[in-house]
Design a protein around this motif. Sequence first.
Motif, mmCIF file in Angstrom:
data_model
loop_
_atom_site.group_PDB
_atom_site.id
_atom_site.type_symbol
_atom_site.label_atom_id
_atom_site.label_comp_id
_atom_site.label_asym_id
_atom_site.label_seq_id
_atom_site.Cartn_x
_atom_site.Cartn_y
_atom_site.Cartn_z
ATOM 1 N N LYS A 388 38.674 30.975 47.067
ATOM 2 C CA LYS A 388 39.487 29.937 46.667
ATOM 3 C C LYS A 388 40.279 30.282 46.731
ATOM 4 N N HIS A 389 40.380 31.677 46.363
ATOM 5 C CA HIS A 389 41.819 32.789 46.182
ATOM 6 C C HIS A 389 42.729 33.254 47.484
ATOM 7 N N ALA A 390 40.977 33.763 48.716
ATOM 8 C CA ALA A 390 41.699 34.088 50.102
ATOM 9 C C ALA A 390 42.326 32.813 50.305
ATOM 10 N N ALA A 391 41.935 31.503 50.207
ATOM 11 C CA ALA A 391 42.292 30.328 51.154
ATOM 12 C C ALA A 391 43.664 29.824 50.453
ATOM 13 N N ALA A 392 43.947 29.647 49.075
ATOM 14 C CA ALA A 392 45.682 29.699 48.605
ATOM 15 C C ALA A 392 45.378 31.216 49.078
ATOM 16 N N LEU A 393 45.864 31.907 49.132
ATOM 17 C CA LEU A 393 47.175 33.131 49.757
ATOM 18 C C LEU A 393 47.139 32.523 50.857
ATOM 19 N N VAL A 394 46.464 32.973 51.618
ATOM 20 C CA VAL A 394 46.814 32.130 53.096
ATOM 21 C C VAL A 394 47.656 30.798 53.640
ATOM 22 N N GLU A 395 47.690 29.776 52.335
ATOM 23 C CA GLU A 395 48.334 28.139 52.936
ATOM 24 C C GLU A 395 49.396 28.515 51.703
ATOM 25 N N LYS A 396 50.679 28.913 52.259
ATOM 26 C CA LYS A 396 51.766 28.731 52.038
ATOM 27 C C LYS A 396 52.428 27.253 52.474
ATOM 28 N N GLU A 397 51.858 26.231 52.155
ATOM 29 C CA GLU A 397 52.401 25.052 52.578
ATOM 30 C C GLU A 397 52.652 24.208 51.329
ATOM 31 N N SER A 398 52.297 24.266 50.699
ATOM 32 C CA SER A 398 52.925 23.909 49.199
ATOM 33 C C SER A 398 53.032 24.648 48.294
ATOM 34 N N PRO A 399 54.083 24.784 47.279
ATOM 35 C CA PRO A 399 54.176 24.563 45.874
ATOM 36 C C PRO A 399 53.662 24.803 44.544
ATOM 37 N N ASP A 400 52.339 23.228 45.314
ATOM 38 C CA ASP A 400 52.202 22.202 44.474
ATOM 39 C C ASP A 400 50.405 23.309 43.979
ATOM 40 N N ARG A 401 50.429 24.228 43.228
ATOM 41 C CA ARG A 401 49.062 25.273 42.987
ATOM 42 C C ARG A 401 48.119 23.779 42.672
ATOM 43 N N GLN A 402 48.318 22.949 41.921
ATOM 44 C CA GLN A 402 47.099 22.072 41.746
ATOM 45 C C GLN A 402 46.553 21.864 42.946
ATOM 46 N N ARG A 403 47.969 20.916 43.545
ATOM 47 C CA ARG A 403 46.806 20.103 45.080
ATOM 48 C C ARG A 403 46.136 21.119 46.157
ATOM 49 N N ASN A 404 46.943 22.813 46.043
ATOM 50 C CA ASN A 404 45.882 23.567 46.801
ATOM 51 C C ASN A 404 44.811 23.598 45.968
ATOM 52 N N ASP A 405 44.876 23.890 45.015
ATOM 53 C CA ASP A 405 43.219 24.195 44.717
ATOM 54 C C ASP A 405 42.003 22.849 44.800
ATOM 55 N N ARG A 406 42.864 21.665 45.020
ATOM 56 C CA ARG A 406 42.061 20.840 45.477
ATOM 57 C C ARG A 406 41.731 20.708 46.535
ATOM 58 N N LYS A 407 42.769 21.247 46.843
ATOM 59 C CA LYS A 407 42.430 20.727 48.731
ATOM 60 C C LYS A 407 41.188 22.257 49.207
ATOM 61 N N ASN A 408 41.817 23.012 48.648
ATOM 62 C CA ASN A 408 40.769 24.046 49.004
ATOM 63 C C ASN A 408 39.866 24.214 48.533
ATOM 64 N N THR A 409 38.883 23.222 47.395
ATOM 65 C CA THR A 409 37.364 23.345 47.414
ATOM 66 C C THR A 409 37.467 22.365 48.371
ATOM 67 N N GLU A 410 37.703 21.711 48.201
ATOM 68 C CA GLU A 410 36.903 20.553 49.739
ATOM 69 C C GLU A 410 37.039 20.477 50.968
ATOM 70 N N ASP A 411 37.514 22.034 51.035
ATOM 71 C CA ASP A 411 37.357 22.344 52.192
ATOM 72 C C ASP A 411 36.533 23.388 52.494
ATOM 73 N N MET A 412 36.395 23.937 51.529
ATOM 74 C CA MET A 412 35.257 25.320 50.834
ATOM 75 C C MET A 412 34.246 24.799 52.022
ATOM 76 N N PRO A 413 33.130 25.740 52.668
ATOM 77 C CA PRO A 413 32.235 25.572 53.651
ATOM 78 C C PRO A 413 30.779 26.159 52.521
ATOM 79 N N PRO A 414 30.003 25.519 53.693
ATOM 80 C CA PRO A 414 29.000 24.828 52.607
ATOM 81 C C PRO A 414 28.316 27.089 52.118
ATOM 82 N N LEU A 415 28.927 28.018 51.249
ATOM 83 C CA LEU A 415 28.819 29.131 51.009
ATOM 84 C C LEU A 415 27.399 29.792 50.589
ATOM 85 N N GLU A 416 26.705 28.557 49.997
ATOM 86 C CA GLU A 416 24.801 28.917 49.346
ATOM 87 C C GLU A 416 24.515 29.213 50.600
ATOM 88 N N ALA A 417 24.703 28.311 51.894
ATOM 89 C CA ALA A 417 24.148 29.128 52.871
ATOM 90 C C ALA A 417 23.703 30.152 53.485
#
Length: 445
Positions: A388-417
């Motif tokens: 999530k931290h890495a995704a937030a750093l590379v997403e420079k599209e929106s200043p809306d931190r809360q919206r970016n956090d939600r988008k990052n969580t939705e896009d997160m791959p199945p890391l448990e694998a």
Amino acid sequence: MAWENSKAHTPADRLANSEFRARRYLNAHERRWCAGHFFDAIRFRRKYQWLLSRLALAENPDTLLQLHLSLAPIATRPPHFQVIAGEERLQAAVAAMPTPDAPEDYIRFVLSFSDQLARSLLRLFPPDEAIRAAQAFNRRAPTILRVNPLLVSRAEFLRIHSDLRPTPWSPWGVYAPAGVNVYTLAGYREGWFEIQEEASQLSAFLSGVRPGDTVVEIGAGGGGKTLVLGALMRNRGRILAIDVHEGRLKELMKRAQHAQIHCVKPLLVEADETGRWQHRGRSWRRIEKIHTQAQCVLLDAPCSGSGVLRRSPDARWREVCIEEFSQIQRNLLLEAAPLVAPGGRIVYVTCAFEPQQNEEVVEWFLSSPAGRGFRKEPVLEALRRAWKHAAALVEKESPDRQRNDRKNTEDMPPLEALCAGDFVRTWPHRHDLDAFFVALLRRCE
């Protein structure tokens, strides 16, 4: 012939590049054709040795290459090529090769692995999965680029390069098309990207570093993970990049300058054959000054390299002593431990799959006097936070931190694998990643 004469000393990719520099009259297509056949001839060398013996033919570089071309698709052969020993005899020899019903011989001879590597895979997996793993190691790895979030977002980079596509595991990763010369892509001269495999990127993300941290990287090499650390820290703080090879550190600093990473300080150390540093001189005094100050020590441990066979087909034929690597790895953990601040962590990384270089080394360290102040950190939650931290750093599209956090969580791959108990373990046959091992060791407060 050149690889046969120098294989103990010169990696195949370096030798190929040297040969191509001496033959500048070859065009890009011809170079790809030559390189593909050259690396495949090395990759399947043991299979070809078995077949030549069956055909009662002498083994030499010419017969090995001729056999390789005889087994290749007709469209990839040179014009007027003659199949070695005749098509009928060759097919009869191929039909006589071991089958998956004898998994160890099948991996050794048909899939062309050393005895040591075949046994290691069969200890790690049931026979059918060991065969799938070996088959995946025989496939050529994709070329992965890592964007530099200090200079460009992945979305912007992909808009410029519409023929590229994002990787699934790393939010900084981009697939490059097969055969493309990445050094001609827009943004290379500006430092927008580097070549770096996804598992390597993820291992650096797991450092969890933040701006202002003091970070030590042991085994910094050419600096692939160093540049990730610098980007995560937004160029604020300090990274002490330690290595025993001066040439690698010089290359690291060139790459850091190109990527506009300014917080790296290289440090050349002397070490004996077991990995223990020489505790004397100016380098040691610099290390002593940061004892108990590092929020993170990333130990990119020297290893056999069994996890990157897709990229280094000649590595399977190198004679390696796993016990010697294990000793070096244990000693480097002992060097790393005093540097870690209370509450800080060691990130232990190898690109090898044998437990003797991974789980067994970590367990030994934790039971040693130096390691008793450390504990294994739950790796899945750490991996999710790091992603999530890495995704937030590379997403420079929106200043809306809360919206970016939600988008990052939705896009997160199945890391448990990617998690195997307390550790991260990646595989080409499961994840299309190189076989990396990562352990997180937290120092108690």
